[in-house]
Write a protein that holds these residues in place. Structure first.
Motif, mmCIF file in Angstrom:
data_model
loop_
_atom_site.group_PDB
_atom_site.id
_atom_site.type_symbol
_atom_site.label_atom_id
_atom_site.label_comp_id
_atom_site.label_asym_id
_atom_site.label_seq_id
_atom_site.Cartn_x
_atom_site.Cartn_y
_atom_site.Cartn_z
ATOM 1 N N ALA A 67 0.851 -1.192 0.000
ATOM 2 C CA ALA A 67 0.000 0.000 0.000
ATOM 3 C C ALA A 67 0.888 1.243 0.000
ATOM 4 C CB ALA A 67 -0.910 0.002 1.219
ATOM 5 N N VAL A 68 0.540 2.193 -0.865
ATOM 6 C CA VAL A 68 1.315 3.426 -0.977
ATOM 7 C C VAL A 68 0.351 4.610 -0.853
ATOM 8 C CG1 VAL A 68 2.816 4.818 -2.469
ATOM 9 C CG2 VAL A 68 3.064 2.327 -2.428
ATOM 10 N N TYR A 69 0.639 5.480 0.086
ATOM 11 C CA TYR A 69 -0.118 6.705 0.346
ATOM 12 C C TYR A 69 0.263 7.735 -0.708
ATOM 13 C CZ TYR A 69 -0.712 11.099 3.119
ATOM 14 O OH TYR A 69 -1.006 12.357 3.581
ATOM 15 N N GLU A 113 -2.160 12.491 -5.233
ATOM 16 C CA GLU A 113 -3.132 12.538 -6.331
ATOM 17 C C GLU A 113 -3.193 11.164 -6.978
ATOM 18 O OE1 GLU A 113 -2.387 15.762 -9.082
ATOM 19 O OE2 GLU A 113 -1.555 16.965 -7.443
ATOM 20 N N LEU A 114 -4.320 10.493 -6.817
ATOM 21 C CA LEU A 114 -4.454 9.110 -7.273
ATOM 22 C C LEU A 114 -4.175 8.961 -8.769
ATOM 23 C CD1 LEU A 114 -5.172 6.220 -6.459
ATOM 24 C CD2 LEU A 114 -7.540 6.748 -7.027
ATOM 25 N N LEU A 127 -10.762 6.824 -4.461
ATOM 26 C CA LEU A 127 -9.591 7.122 -3.639
ATOM 27 C C LEU A 127 -8.592 5.972 -3.607
ATOM 28 C CD1 LEU A 127 -11.397 8.813 -0.603
ATOM 29 C CD2 LEU A 127 -10.238 9.931 -2.535
ATOM 30 N N HIS A 128 -8.895 4.903 -4.333
ATOM 31 C CA HIS A 128 -8.028 3.723 -4.341
ATOM 32 C C HIS A 128 -7.803 3.256 -5.776
ATOM 33 C CE1 HIS A 128 -9.944 3.628 -0.368
ATOM 34 N NE2 HIS A 128 -8.860 3.008 0.058
ATOM 35 N N LEU A 150 -2.686 1.782 -4.322
ATOM 36 C CA LEU A 150 -2.480 3.219 -4.186
ATOM 37 C C LEU A 150 -3.680 3.803 -3.461
ATOM 38 C CD1 LEU A 150 -1.199 3.967 -7.808
ATOM 39 C CD2 LEU A 150 0.147 3.454 -5.753
ATOM 40 N N ILE A 151 -3.423 4.616 -2.439
ATOM 41 C CA ILE A 151 -4.493 5.174 -1.613
ATOM 42 C C ILE A 151 -4.320 6.685 -1.527
ATOM 43 C CG2 ILE A 151 -5.619 5.143 0.644
ATOM 44 C CD1 ILE A 151 -4.120 2.414 1.105
ATOM 45 N N GLU A 152 -5.308 7.414 -2.043
ATOM 46 C CA GLU A 152 -5.278 8.872 -1.934
ATOM 47 C C GLU A 152 -5.944 9.267 -0.625
ATOM 48 O OE1 GLU A 152 -7.543 12.584 -3.942
ATOM 49 O OE2 GLU A 152 -6.548 11.232 -5.361
#
Length: 149
Positions: free
Chosen positions: A32-34, A37-38, A62-63, A76-78
């Motif tokens: 998981a990466v914070y 901008e998604l 958002l994902h 990926l998590i915005e």
């Protein structure tokens, strides 16, 4: 004789032990990466590494989930952005089969790369002969790319 008794005891007792007390196997399923901008980050990983997008269970915009091979995903998590500290020691590594092709793709997409000491457009060669370079994604996270494929 003692060995035979021990084996017989193991065979008799083992089925009586609850499975939750036996050693559990674990495996990594995703990273998981914070991201800030998604779309920007998703486009980076899809364009540079050609990771295909896969079904995203949250459906909230958002994902994003990307298939990174070997039954692994990049999640990926915005979220509301807060400044982070990024250090090259903390990195994700992707191995490629052709370093020349990935470098050409980086150049085509305007992504700079460097070796471990930080020399721009240089390839690091590890003591075992593996070539490696480092890039940063749009949020500054370090990615090692090597040819250990």
């Amino acid at each position: 004789m003692k060995k035979q008794v021990l084996i017989a005891l193991i065979i008799f007792i083992l089925p009586l032990i609850p499975t939750n007390l036996m050693a559990q196997q674990s495996k990594i399923t995703h990273i998981a990466v914070y991201v800030k901008e998604l779309k920007r980050s998703s486009d980076f990983y899809k364009n540079i590494f050609e990771f295909p997008e896969i079904d995203e269970p949250f459906k909230d915009g958002l994902h994003a989930w990307l298939n990174i091979g070997n039954n692994l995903s990049l999640h990926l998590i915005e979220a509301p952005w807060q400044p982070i500290t990024v250090n090259k020691i903390n990195h994700i590594c992707f191995s490629v089969s052709n370093m020349d092709l990935i470098i050409a793709n980086l150049k085509e997409n305007g992504v700079e790369y460097e070796d471990w000491p930080g020399n721009k457009n240089k390839i690091n060669i590890r003591p075992d002969g593996i070539k490696q370079i480092y890039v940063q994604d749009p949020d500054g996270y370090w990615i090692e790319i090597n040819d250990e494929y």
